[in-house]
Design a protein around this motif. Structure first.
Motif: not given
Length: 446
Positions: A242-243, A267-272, A274-282, A293-294
Motif C-alpha cells: 500500500g502506501k 510489492v503493490e498492485l496499484r501503480d499510483e 508504487v509511484q508515490l512510494c518510489q518518489r519518497v524513496i528517491n 508493482q507485482g
C-alpha cells in the motif's frame, strides 16, 4: 562476559606529557563510556551542539547518536549521523569508534555529549572558550521508563534495539512514558503524512502511529529469537504494501536503529501507490529500499528472509505464506483479510448446529478455522507460530496477526498433520489453499 576486546585499555588520568586542562574530564567521560559498555549498560550516547568545523561531517549536521552493536561476533560502535533531510549510519570497530568519538570531543567538534545508562546521565560540556566540565546525574523518569521498555523488548542486556523516541503529542498524561520504537522526527513520517512540517504528529494519524510502533515491536521480538538475530544483511519483502507506512518503518528501524544492512522491497498492485512510494524513496535517498508493482502469485524474489503480507484478501494470504515457506524465510508475518474459501465447505456437526445457524457465528468459525489451519500448516513446515491480536479493535477491525519464526532444529510434522486431517474431517473441509500449494511443491506429504 564483556564484548570489549582485550586491546581496549581502561581509561586513566592524563599522562604527564598531556598538559591539556581538558584531559581529566575527557578521560573520565571515556572511562564512564567504556565501563557502561563493558557492563552492558550503555543505552545511548548523543553528541549535540555541532560546531561545523569538520569537512567530512559537513556544515549541516544536526547531531550524532552512538550505540554499541555486535556485528559478526565483534563489538562495534554504530554512529547515526542526522542531517535535515537524511540519516547516515557508520559502524566502526570499538577501538576505532572510541578514538573517533574522543577526537571529536577533544577537538571541540561538539560542545555537548550525553551518555545515558539505566542509573545515570553523564554530561560532558565544553564552554565557548573550550573548557570541558563533567556532570553526573540521575536519569529522568521518562528516560528510566524508556530504558525498561527497551530492555524488555530486546530480550537481553546490551541489545542493539535501543531507540531514542520522543513522546507523541497525542499521548495522555498517564501514558507519557510509553516506549516508541521510532522517532516522530523521522523524515519518512512527514513524507507519508503522519507528521507535519515541524515533526509533530497529525492528530488524525494517531491510530496509524500506534499501529506502526506496534508492528515494529512485534517484528523486533520475532527478530531477536529468529536465526536472523545476529545476521547483518536482511532481505524483507512486504506484499500488498500500500502506501508503505509499515514498509518504510521496518526499513528505517533495521537500518538506523539496528545498524543492519536491510534490503526492503514493497510489492503493490496499484501503480499510483508504487509511484508515490518510489518518489519518497528517491527524495530521501534511501539505500536498500525499493517499490515494485507485482502480485504475490507471480512474484519471485531473488532473496527473502522476512515475508510480510498484511490484509491480503482471502487466499492471497495463503499464496504469501506459501511463498515465504518455499523461499525459506526465517520470519513470516501475516494479517489476514477475508475468509471466503472455507466457509461454503463447512458442515455444522452436532452439537454445534444450533449455534452455527446464525450467519455471524458461521463467519467467525470460518475465520478461526482458516487461520488455525494456516498456523498448523506453518508448524508442520518447520515454524514456531503464534496467532494473536495485532492492535486493539478500536484501531482496526483487521487486527489478527499470524507470526511464524523458523525453528533452529527440525522436528517431525506427523502429529500436526494428523491434527489437520482430523479437523478437516470433523468440519467437512475438503480443500484449503495453503495446504494444496504446499503439497503440490512437495513441502508436505500428499
Amino acid at each position: 562476559m564483556s564484548l570489549i576486546p582485550a586491546a581496549v585499555p581502561p581509561s586513566s588520568p592524563a599522562s604527564p606529557a598531556d598538559t591539556d586542562a581538558n584531559a581529566v574530564p575527557l578521560a573520565r567521560f571515556r572511562e564512564r563510556l567504556v565501563q557502561a559498555v563493558r557492563q552492558d549498560q550503555c543505552q545511548k550516547l548523543v553528541l549535540v551542539n555541532y560546531q561545523g568545523g569538520d569537512a567530512q561531517l559537513g556544515p549541516d549536521l544536526q547531531r550524532i547518536m552512538v550505540r554499541p552493536v555486535e556485528l559478526k561476533g565483534q563489538l562495534h560502535l554504530s554512529f547515526l549521523l542526522r542531517y535535515p533531510t537524511k540519516d547516515i549510519t557508520k559502524n566502526l570497530p570499538f577501538n576505532a569508534g572510541l578514538d573517533t568519538l574522543m577526537a571529536w570531543l577533544k577537538g571541540t567538534t561538539f560542545r555537548n555529549a550525553h551518555l545515558h545508562t539505566p542509573t545515570e546521565e553523564v554530561q560532558l560540556a565544553l564552554s565557548k572558550k573550550g573548557k570541558a566540565s563533567l556532570r553526573v546525574g540521575k536519569p529522568s523518569n521518562a528516560e528510566a521508563a524508556q530504558a525498561r521498555a527497551e530492555a524488555a523488548a530486546a530480550g537481553r542486556p546490551g541489545s542493539a534495539a535501543v531507540v531514542s523516541a520522543p513522546l507523541d503529542a497525542a499521548t495522555s498524561g498517564h501514558n507519557r512514558d510509553k516506549h516508541r520504537f521510532l522517532e516522530l522526527s523521522r523524515p519518512f513520517l512527514h513524507e507519508l503524512g503522519v507528521t507535519d512540517a515541524n515533526g509533530q504528529l497529525i492528530p488524525a494519524m494517531s491510530r496509524k502511529w500506534k499501529q506502526i510502533n506496534k508492528f515494529v515491536e512485534v517484528f523486533a521480538a520475532a527478530l531477536a529469537r529468529s536465526p536472523l538475530a545476529e545476521q547483518q544483511e536482511i532481505h524483507v519483502v512486504d506484499f500488498g504494501s500500500g502506501k508503505g507506512y509499515l514498509t518504510f518503518a521496518i526499513h528505517d528501524w533495521l537500518r538506523h536503529n539496528m545498524g543492519r544492512d536491510a534490503r526492503v522491497t514493497g510489492v503493490e498492485l496499484r501503480d499510483e501507490l508504487v509511484q508515490l512510494c518510489q518518489r519518497v524513496i528517491n527524495k530521501l535517498k534511501l539505500d536498500g529500499m525499493d517499490y515494485e508493482q507485482g502480485d504475490v502469485r507471480q512474484y519471485h524474489p531473488a532473496a527473502l528472509n522476512v515475508m510480510i503480507a498484511l490484509h491480503a484478501c482471502d487466499v492471497a494470504t495463503d499464496y504469501a505464506i506459501h511463498l515465504g515457506i518455499r523461499a525459506g524465510a526465517e520470519i513470516i508475518m501475516c494479517s489476514p483479510c477475508c475468509h471466503k474459501q472455507i466457509r461454503p465447505q463447512l458442515l455444522s456437526p452436532h452439537p454445534l448446529r444450533p449455534i452455527l445457524q446464525h450467519g455471524i457465528h458461521l463467519g467467525q468459525e470460518a475465520e478461526m478455522l482458516t487461520d488455525g489451519l494456516r498456523a498448523l500448516l506453518l508448524d508442520a513446515a518447520g515454524y514456531d507460530t503464534q496467532v494473536f491480536e495485532f492492535v486493539s479493535l478500536e484501531h482496526t477491525n483487521k487486527n489478527k496477526m499470524i507470526l511464524a519464526v523458523k525453528r533452529a532444529k527440525a522436528r517431525s510434522p506427523d502429529e500436526v498433520i494428523n491434527q489437520i486431517r482430523d479437523i478437516k474431517a470433523f468440519y467437512g473441509i475438503h480443500e484449503q489453499c495453503l495446504e494444496s500449494l504446499l503439497k503440490a511443491d512437495g513441502l508436505l506429504p500428499a
